[in-house]
Design a protein around this motif. Structure first.
Motif, PDB file in Angstrom:
ATOM      1  N   ALA A   1     -24.129  16.689  32.368  1.00  0.00           N
ATOM      2  CA  ALA A   1     -24.876  17.809  31.771  1.00  0.00           C
ATOM      3  C   ALA A   1     -24.669  17.866  30.255  1.00  0.00           C
ATOM      4  CB  ALA A   1     -24.449  19.126  32.414  1.00  0.00           C
ATOM      5  N   GLU A   2     -23.454  17.600  29.798  1.00  0.00           N
ATOM      6  CA  GLU A   2     -23.181  17.600  28.360  1.00  0.00           C
ATOM      7  C   GLU A   2     -23.865  16.416  27.671  1.00  0.00           C
ATOM      8  OE1 GLU A   2     -18.797  19.755  28.352  1.00  0.00           O
ATOM      9  OE2 GLU A   2     -18.940  17.608  28.804  1.00  0.00           O
ATOM     10  N   LEU A   3     -23.831  15.249  28.286  1.00  0.00           N
ATOM     11  CA  LEU A   3     -24.506  14.084  27.708  1.00  0.00           C
ATOM     12  C   LEU A   3     -26.012  14.326  27.623  1.00  0.00           C
ATOM     13  CD1 LEU A   3     -22.632  11.067  29.322  1.00  0.00           C
ATOM     14  CD2 LEU A   3     -22.620  11.760  26.921  1.00  0.00           C
ATOM     15  N   ARG A   4     -26.572  14.966  28.646  1.00  0.00           N
ATOM     16  CA  ARG A   4     -27.999  15.273  28.615  1.00  0.00           C
ATOM     17  C   ARG A   4     -28.287  16.204  27.429  1.00  0.00           C
ATOM     18  NH1 ARG A   4     -28.340  16.693  33.479  1.00  0.00           N
ATOM     19  NH2 ARG A   4     -28.950  14.650  34.280  1.00  0.00           N
ATOM     20  N   GLY A   5     -27.428  17.197  27.204  1.00  0.00           N
ATOM     21  CA  GLY A   5     -27.607  18.098  26.075  1.00  0.00           C
ATOM     22  C   GLY A   5     -27.512  17.377  24.740  1.00  0.00           C
ATOM     23  N   ILE A   6     -26.555  16.470  24.628  1.00  0.00           N
ATOM     24  CA  ILE A   6     -26.384  15.714  23.388  1.00  0.00           C
ATOM     25  C   ILE A   6     -27.608  14.848  23.121  1.00  0.00           C
ATOM     26  CG2 ILE A   6     -25.059  13.872  22.273  1.00  0.00           C
ATOM     27  CD1 ILE A   6     -22.574  15.033  23.755  1.00  0.00           C
ATOM     28  N   LEU A   7     -28.123  14.183  24.144  1.00  0.00           N
ATOM     29  CA  LEU A   7     -29.284  13.317  23.943  1.00  0.00           C
ATOM     30  C   LEU A   7     -30.551  14.110  23.650  1.00  0.00           C
ATOM     31  CD1 LEU A   7     -28.727  10.625  26.698  1.00  0.00           C
ATOM     32  CD2 LEU A   7     -28.660  10.300  24.233  1.00  0.00           C
ATOM     33  N   VAL A   8     -30.735  15.214  24.355  1.00  0.00           N
ATOM     34  CA  VAL A   8     -31.933  16.019  24.140  1.00  0.00           C
ATOM     35  C   VAL A   8     -31.953  16.584  22.726  1.00  0.00           C
ATOM     36  CG1 VAL A   8     -33.061  18.190  24.792  1.00  0.00           C
ATOM     37  CG2 VAL A   8     -32.400  16.545  26.559  1.00  0.00           C
ATOM     38  N   ASP A   9     -30.853  17.225  22.321  1.00  0.00           N
ATOM     39  CA  ASP A   9     -30.784  17.808  20.988  1.00  0.00           C
ATOM     40  C   ASP A   9     -29.317  18.013  20.615  1.00  0.00           C
ATOM     41  OD1 ASP A   9     -31.143  19.073  18.576  1.00  0.00           O
ATOM     42  OD2 ASP A   9     -31.954  20.910  19.427  1.00  0.00           O
ATOM     43  N   ALA A  10     -28.737  17.053  19.964  1.00  0.00           N
ATOM     44  CA  ALA A  10     -27.312  17.074  19.638  1.00  0.00           C
ATOM     45  C   ALA A  10     -26.914  18.262  18.764  1.00  0.00           C
ATOM     46  CB  ALA A  10     -26.916  15.768  18.952  1.00  0.00           C
ATOM     47  N   LYS A  11     -27.863  18.838  18.047  1.00  0.00           N
ATOM     48  CA  LYS A  11     -27.535  19.955  17.161  1.00  0.00           C
ATOM     49  C   LYS A  11     -27.107  21.210  17.919  1.00  0.00           C
ATOM     50  CE  LYS A  11     -29.873  18.520  13.024  1.00  0.00           C
ATOM     51  NZ  LYS A  11     -28.694  18.091  12.314  1.00  0.00           N
ATOM     52  N   HIS A  12     -27.409  21.302  19.200  1.00  0.00           N
ATOM     53  CA  HIS A  12     -26.919  22.435  19.985  1.00  0.00           C
ATOM     54  C   HIS A  12     -25.386  22.415  20.043  1.00  0.00           C
ATOM     55  CE1 HIS A  12     -30.890  23.553  21.473  1.00  0.00           C
ATOM     56  NE2 HIS A  12     -30.301  24.634  21.954  1.00  0.00           N
ATOM     57  N   MET A  13     -24.814  21.229  20.133  1.00  0.00           N
ATOM     58  CA  MET A  13     -23.362  21.114  20.229  1.00  0.00           C
ATOM     59  C   MET A  13     -22.727  20.828  18.869  1.00  0.00           C
ATOM     60  SD  MET A  13     -21.062  18.672  22.709  1.00  0.00           S
ATOM     61  CE  MET A  13     -21.754  19.308  24.214  1.00  0.00           C
ATOM     62  N   PHE A  14     -23.395  20.027  18.083  1.00  0.00           N
ATOM     63  CA  PHE A  14     -22.876  19.591  16.786  1.00  0.00           C
ATOM     64  C   PHE A  14     -23.896  19.921  15.696  1.00  0.00           C
ATOM     65  CE2 PHE A  14     -21.499  16.443  20.036  1.00  0.00           C
ATOM     66  CZ  PHE A  14     -20.158  16.782  20.079  1.00  0.00           C
TER      67      PHE A  14
END
Length: 160
Positions: free
Chosen positions: A95-108
């Motif tokens: 789930a975290e990798l999917r978030g990073i690939l979709v839009d990394a700016k949400h996490m970073f």
């Protein structure tokens, strides 16, 4: 008897090929805590082999332009701008990798990593060499939902 079995396999393959994948549109993604997307974008698991192609292809994800991956020694000119992807499947959940690939700016928020499945909220590249903005109606995400899921399938194999 063998002909019947082959005919049955062909029919099953045609039926499967006709099955449409229900993709989640970029604007319809459900985020959890602004860092995770727990649900597959396609409703189906990705292909590890296709993920290798996305990660290493200069015309697709091109992850190796910024990240090193020891498991892909034949991918030339691997980058060192981003962190190594060795062991990424142990560091992050699917789930975290999917978030990073979709839009990394949400996490970073300060990352330079592209948003691979986002289509709004930023300035897109221009329309070829015309000096005009790209048409938002025809300018889709950098990767398809299938390519995102394929990439995740591969990255999850990169464990410590």
């Amino acid at each position: 008897m063998k002909l019947k079995a082959v005919t049955g396999l062909i029919a099953a393959g045609i039926a499967l090929a006709g099955t449409a994948i229900a993709e989640v549109a970029p604007g319809d993604i459900t985020w959890v805590d602004d860092v995770m997307i727990p649900t597959s974008l396609t409703g189906m698991p990705g292909s590890v082999d296709a993920g290798v192609s996305v990660v290493s292809s200069r015309s697709a994800g091109n992850c190796v332009a910024c990240h090193g991956i020891s498991a892909l020694p034949d991918a030339a000119f691997q980058g060192n701008v981003g962190p190594s992807l060795d062991g990424v499947g142990s560091r992050w959940t699917e789930a975290e990798l999917r978030g990073i690939l979709v839009d990394a700016k949400h996490m970073f928020p300060d990352t330079r990593m592209p948003s691979f499945y986002r289509v709004d909220g930023f300035t897109r590249p221009g329309d070829a060499y015309t000096g005009r903005a790209a048409d938002p109606a025809t300018f889709g995400p950098l990767l398809s939902a299938v390519q995102i899921e394929d990439t995740i399938a591969y990255l999850m194999t990169l464990t410590d």
